[in-house]
Design a protein around this motif. Structure first.
Motif, PDB file in Angstrom:
ATOM      1  N   UNK A  77       0.990  -1.296   0.061  1.00 50.60           N
ATOM      2  CA  UNK A  77       0.104  -0.732   0.046  1.00 50.60           C
ATOM      3  C   UNK A  77       0.916   1.184   0.350  1.00 50.60           C
ATOM      4  N   UNK A  78       2.171   1.341   0.634  1.00 50.84           N
ATOM      5  CA  UNK A  78       2.603   2.096   1.231  1.00 50.84           C
ATOM      6  C   UNK A  78       3.621   2.604  -0.050  1.00 50.84           C
ATOM      7  N   UNK A  79       4.087   1.714  -1.015  1.00 51.45           N
ATOM      8  CA  UNK A  79       4.673   1.866  -2.116  1.00 51.45           C
ATOM      9  C   UNK A  79       3.220   1.714  -3.697  1.00 51.45           C
ATOM     10  N   UNK A  80       2.219   1.771  -3.117  1.00 50.01           N
ATOM     11  CA  UNK A  80       0.923   1.838  -3.915  1.00 50.01           C
ATOM     12  C   UNK A  80       0.923   0.430  -5.269  1.00 50.01           C
ATOM     13  N   UNK A  81       1.018  -1.076  -4.878  1.00 52.00           N
ATOM     14  CA  UNK A  81       1.671  -1.448  -5.791  1.00 52.00           C
ATOM     15  C   UNK A  81       0.805  -1.408  -6.850  1.00 52.00           C
ATOM     16  N   UNK A  82       0.649  -1.591  -8.389  1.00 52.80           N
ATOM     17  CA  UNK A  82      -0.733  -1.603  -9.332  1.00 52.80           C
ATOM     18  C   UNK A  82      -1.508  -2.676  -9.276  1.00 52.80           C
ATOM     19  N   UNK A  83      -1.088  -3.904  -8.833  1.00 54.01           N
ATOM     20  CA  UNK A  83      -1.920  -4.750  -8.427  1.00 54.01           C
ATOM     21  C   UNK A  83      -3.360  -4.442  -7.101  1.00 54.01           C
ATOM     22  N   UNK A  84      -1.961  -4.225  -6.039  1.00 60.06           N
ATOM     23  CA  UNK A  84      -2.778  -3.756  -5.436  1.00 60.06           C
ATOM     24  C   UNK A  84      -4.099  -3.185  -5.609  1.00 60.06           C
ATOM     25  N   UNK A  85      -3.533  -1.230  -5.654  1.00 59.51           N
ATOM     26  CA  UNK A  85      -4.369  -0.726  -6.495  1.00 59.51           C
ATOM     27  C   UNK A  85      -5.938  -1.072  -7.255  1.00 59.51           C
TER      28      UNK A  85
END
Length: 227
Positions: A106-114
């Motif tokens: 979440x901190x690094x804004x992982x594309x798949x998580x977003x």
């Protein structure tokens, strides 16, 4: 759920999913009783990993249940179940580190998580509507409703597909951190942490397999309605 050309496949995947869930429970039960080398509880590991990754503002909370652990990206909290939060076991250590892995994503804004987060709300609404569309299409002989239901189940399949790299990456981050900080202690501790996270990963693979079988089944029903 609906009789179709892939009903047998759905039953096979369902049985396999139940076996995988039993394997996860058995694996965690085993390693949940083995004390980790540092005698750190799940909450201790989560707090240390969060702090060392610049996430000291994220609280670690205890939640009721067994293996109900999760990271809440809305409230920004790491939530650990009773069998993880205050337990200094190898299993608790692995699960806690995995959930912090999601916080780091979440901190690094992982594309798949977003992407998964953006899909969650509309997908829930769509999946509540999909069975109704399928039933209406079958009983009213309206193929358009069947195809619309199939499309909604296709989005569910996509959600499960996106979930796989998110979960695998969180486990990778967890294992790397535990090894680099020497928390797993290598040997039995390291093997135990890997076993727990591997078993958990298999449940997500099973979830994707079930979604795929259901989608193929509904697609078959929709195609037959056009004949």
């Amino acid at each position: 759920m609906f009789l179709g050309p892939y009903t047998v496949l759905i039953l096979i995947v369902f049985v396999a999913s139940m076996a995988i869930q039993a394997y996860l429970s058995s694996t965690y039960r085993k390693w949940g009783q083995v004390r980790n080398p540092r005698s750190m509880t799940g909450a201790d590991v989560a707090r240390l990993m969060l702090d060392e990754n610049g996430l000291g503002h994220i609280p670690v909370q205890a939640v009721p249940g067994n293996l109900t652990d999760h990271y809440d990206p809305i409230r920004k909290t790491v939530n650990l179940s009773e069998s993880v939060y205050g337990v200094p076991s190898v299993g608790a250590m692995a699960v806690a580190a995995h959930e912090v892995g999601h916080a780091i994503q979440d901190k690094v804004h992982m594309p798949a998580l977003v992407l998964r987060g953006q899909m969650a709300v509309p997908l829930n609404l769509g999946m509540n509507l999909a069975p109704l569309l399928l039933l209406a299409g079958i009983f009213l002989h309206i193929s358009g409703l069947l195809w619309l239901g199939a499309i909604l189940f296709g989005f569910a399949l996509l959600f499960h597909l996106v979930t796989l790299p998110v979960e695998f990456d969180a486990s990778r981050r967890a294992l790397n951190y535990l090894q680099q900080r020497g928390l797993s202690g290598g040997g039995e501790g390291g093997n135990g942490a890997r076993a727990v996270l591997t078993a958990a990963a298999l449940t997500y693979v099973a979830g994707f397999a079930m979604a795929l079988a259901q989608f193929l089944n509904i697609l078959g029903i929709a195609r037959s309605s056009d004949d």
